[in-house]
Enzyme design. Structure first.
Site, PDB file in Angstrom:
ATOM      1  N   GLU A 110      -7.656  35.279   6.768  1.00  0.00           N
ATOM      2  CA  GLU A 110      -8.310  34.135   7.423  1.00  0.00           C
ATOM      3  C   GLU A 110      -9.590  33.761   6.667  1.00  0.00           C
ATOM      4  O   GLU A 110     -10.411  34.619   6.355  1.00  0.00           O
ATOM      5  CB  GLU A 110      -8.648  34.447   8.878  1.00  0.00           C
ATOM      6  CG  GLU A 110      -9.208  33.239   9.610  1.00  0.00           C
ATOM      7  CD  GLU A 110      -9.349  33.458  11.112  1.00  0.00           C
ATOM      8  OE1 GLU A 110      -9.425  32.460  11.849  1.00  0.00           O
ATOM      9  OE2 GLU A 110      -9.369  34.637  11.547  1.00  0.00           O
ATOM     10  N   ASP A 132      -0.688  39.729   1.773  1.00  0.00           N
ATOM     11  CA  ASP A 132      -0.692  38.279   1.973  1.00  0.00           C
ATOM     12  C   ASP A 132       0.270  37.909   3.096  1.00  0.00           C
ATOM     13  O   ASP A 132       1.391  37.458   2.856  1.00  0.00           O
ATOM     14  CB  ASP A 132      -0.319  37.581   0.659  1.00  0.00           C
ATOM     15  CG  ASP A 132      -0.371  36.060   0.768  1.00  0.00           C
ATOM     16  OD1 ASP A 132      -0.966  35.562   1.746  1.00  0.00           O
ATOM     17  OD2 ASP A 132       0.182  35.381  -0.122  1.00  0.00           O
ATOM     18  N   ASP A 140      -9.032  28.660  13.161  1.00  0.00           N
ATOM     19  CA  ASP A 140      -8.875  28.157  14.519  1.00  0.00           C
ATOM     20  C   ASP A 140      -9.584  26.810  14.649  1.00  0.00           C
ATOM     21  O   ASP A 140      -9.981  26.205  13.657  1.00  0.00           O
ATOM     22  CB  ASP A 140      -9.427  29.171  15.520  1.00  0.00           C
ATOM     23  CG  ASP A 140     -10.850  29.607  15.170  1.00  0.00           C
ATOM     24  OD1 ASP A 140     -11.552  28.833  14.483  1.00  0.00           O
ATOM     25  OD2 ASP A 140     -11.267  30.704  15.568  1.00  0.00           O
ATOM     26  N   HIS A 159      -4.098  32.584   6.953  1.00  0.00           N
ATOM     27  CA  HIS A 159      -4.143  32.510   8.426  1.00  0.00           C
ATOM     28  C   HIS A 159      -4.965  31.283   8.804  1.00  0.00           C
ATOM     29  O   HIS A 159      -6.173  31.354   9.070  1.00  0.00           O
ATOM     30  CB  HIS A 159      -4.768  33.783   8.993  1.00  0.00           C
ATOM     31  CG  HIS A 159      -4.796  33.830  10.492  1.00  0.00           C
ATOM     32  ND1 HIS A 159      -3.773  34.381  11.237  1.00  0.00           N
ATOM     33  CD2 HIS A 159      -5.725  33.401  11.395  1.00  0.00           C
ATOM     34  CE1 HIS A 159      -4.073  34.302  12.528  1.00  0.00           C
ATOM     35  NE2 HIS A 159      -5.251  33.696  12.651  1.00  0.00           N
TER      36      HIS A 159
END
Length: 611
Positions: free
Chosen positions: A477, A468, A83, A416
């Site tokens: 992530e 995956d 993020d 991710h």
């Protein structure tokens, strides 16, 4: 180039570059190469104005207005994971661990020609932390809102989510994040001591102020910054206070900080808490290991009786990891991986493995061993177990997958990570909106178009299972706090077990004969072409094959008539001359691939040096 052709080319490029294995020695894994990869992750996570010589080509400038609304410059620092929030507590912990690794592995990191990259990684974060501390009793501890950030899937360069900044001060304390920031700056001051003494002194000034702030105005930071509670809630701050005091003692030599850890040893849990976890939230095991070294360096210290209690707790942690604690042990997967949490378990593996490797070196230097409830352990046994965890990360596991992205022939390709999962702006030539990112990129079954080299993903479940998938954020992530301990861990393993060409008996001389007789051959091919205006562009693929009977650890070539962009080789200061990436090794008969794009015919390649 059309959008569809751009995407096809980008995916092809990702496959060509991403699936080429990082070369390995004949007798094991290449810890030097793994260390270099790990540092690349920190470059991918950079926020702010990026340097022109950046190595992560798909990243661009982002968040250039951070702090503007609050009247403070908060540009820079690191995004936390997949993020775009700059969370102060895990960021500071990551910088502490990077610095500790640079201190412990200084000789090896320097020998691998990675000290510059390591110090750059540290300074990118510490420069930001200095800006975030404009007054003695004020620290900007977060930029961005986790909730709104998670509603969008977009590149950092396109961010449309809130960049609200959050502070702690005397009325709204945050002893945990302030003390961890103090620890980070103190550890960095020690790491920079021999490289930039004036910067080291500046870091130490801020570290001392922040420790005083944290200790005087006590409180948990997630009570003051409630938006962080769903993401990085704190279990307490007294461990961070002891941790920061320990680092300040090591960085300054001021005995008052050591006295702080002695006088508060019992009341703050330093000699009472038996840890099985070392992480961004729980620092006890780390400070117990550090204070054990203080004792080993000076066994007759006036504080020896208390320091011995710290050492006992450090060894409880060690014995638990090695399953020698009479049942009070850290669980493992069937494949042998330490397993503490379902979500991003690898962060606990990397940090524990680093402590094991470091403690092994402390014991060796002091000629000591450990007595656990179920066994006596020699220093080498600690290092061997740390190696087993690192090897699991790098591919020696039931899935035969490297959890360090970009290392080895098989690693996660659906990480991710917003920036890695969306084609870069230089290719798309347009922004990607909040919802568009989900619709067009997040749900794509294809691999990410960009490889986030050096990212340590969350890892497998308790049964060594791994899926995956981009949506499987618990396993795919990556985080700063997981990657940071790897620098010190890999440096310790490189020292102990070596790597390709890391042998005192390796006296091979550079190849200086005719290019036609070089120990490598180049296999050219054109994989695609397209027209842009009146110019036809070609995608050239070149495979370098080792045709000799010895490993090749260094290759320098001249590319004549190269006019376009190149990926896979490192430029030198000399025009048109390129090298293999650091510690990329070509075993006999193995191959390495690089690609370039240009209009016109292929570039002529001449070998300048090879050994």
């Amino acid at each position: 180039m059309s959008l569809s052709r751009s995407l096809s080319f980008l995916v092809l490029l990702a496959i060509l570059l991403g699936q080429v294995p990082s070369a390995m020695s004949d007798d094991g894994l290449d810890y030097g190469a793994a260390l270099g990869k790990s540092l690349m992750f920190f470059e991918a996570q950079r926020s702010g104005k990026l340097p022109t010589d950046r190595r992560v080509w798909w990243r661009g400038d982002s968040a250039l207005d951070d702090g503007f609304l609050q009247g403070v410059d908060l540009v820079g620092g690191y995004y936390d994971a997949g993020d775009h929030v700059k969370f102060g507590l895990p960021m500071a912990f990551s910088l502490t661990m990077l610095s500790w690794g640079a201190i412990e592995g200084s000789k090896e990191i320097t020998g691998l020609n990675q000290m510059g990259n390591t110090l750059d990684a540290i300074r990118w974060g510490t420069d930001y932390l200095i800006k975030a501390h404009p007054q003695p009793n004020l620290l900007w501890a977060q930029v961005g809102d986790g909730s709104s950030d998670h509603y969008c899937w977009e590149r950092p360069e396109d961010m449309t989510t809130s960049r609200e900044a959050y502070e702690i001060d005397q009325e709204h304390p945050g002893s945990d994040v302030a003390a961890e920031t103090a620890a980070a700056l103190a550890a960095a001051a020690l790491a920079f001591r021999l490289h930039n003494s004036s910067y080291s002194d500046l870091l130490l000034v801020h570290a001392k102020q922040l420790f005083s702030f944290a200790d005087t105005f006590r409180g948990r930071y997630d009570d003051s910054i409630q938006s962080v509670q769903p993401f990085y809630p704190s279990t307490g701050f007294i461990d961070e206070l002891l941790w920061a005091a320990t680092w300040l003692y090591k960085a300054s030599g001021d005995e008052s900080y050591l006295k702080y850890t002695i006088n508060n040893a019992a009341s703050m849990g330093g000699t009472g808490y038996s840890a099985q976890e070392f992480s961004w939230d729980t620092k006890y095991a780390g400070l117990q290991v550090l204070l054990s070294e203080v004792l080993m360096d000076n066994p007759k210290s006036q504080y020896a009786s208390v320091l011995k209690q710290y050492r006992e707790k450090a060894e409880y942690f060690i014995c638990s990891c090695l399953k020698k604690n009479d049942g009070y042990d850290v669980p493992r997967t069937p494949g042998g991986l330490l397993y503490l949490q379902q979500w991003n378990n690898m962060q606990y593996v990397s940090s524990a493995s680093f402590l094991l490797a470091v403690y092994s070196s402390y014991l060796t230097a002091a000629n000591l061993q450990i007595t656990c409830p179920k066994a006596r352990l020699q220093p080498q046994e600690l290092l061997n177990f740390a190696k087993s965890q690192a090897d699991y990360i790098l591919g020696k596991n039931p899935k035969s997958i490297s959890y360090l992205v970009g290392y080895g022939p098989n690693y996660p390709t659906h990480v991710h990570h917003r920036g890695a999962s969306i084609a870069p702006k230089s290719v798309l030539q347009s922004d990607v909106g909040c919802v568009q990112g989900f619709d067009t990129w997040y749900h794509r079954p294809q691999p990410n178009p960009n490889i986030v080299h050096g990212a340590l993903v969350g890892g497998p479940d308790k049964n060594d299972g791994f899926s995956d998938e981009r949506s499987n954020y618990e396993q795919t992530e990556p985080t700063l706090s997981a990657a940071a301990p790897l620098i010190g861990l890999f440096s310790k393993l490189y020292k102990a077990y070596g790597g390709p060409g890391n042998s005192s008996t390796d006296h091979r001389q550079p190849y200086t004969g005719p290019a036609s007789a070089a120990p490598v051959e180049f296999l050219h091919s054109i994989t695609s072409s397209w027209n842009q205006g009146k110019v036809t562009f070609y995608h050239h693929q070149v495979i370098i094959k080792n045709v000799s009977q010895k490993p090749i650890t260094y290759l320098k070539v001249h590319l004549e008539n190269l006019t376009g962009s190149i990926w896979g080789l490192n430029p030198t200061k000399e025009k048109s001359i390129y090298e293999l990436p650091p510690h990329q090794v070509l075993s006999p008969s193995s191959q390495y691939m690089f690609v370039y794009v240009q209009g016109g015919p292929q570039a002529k390649i001449t070998v300048l040096s090879c050994y």
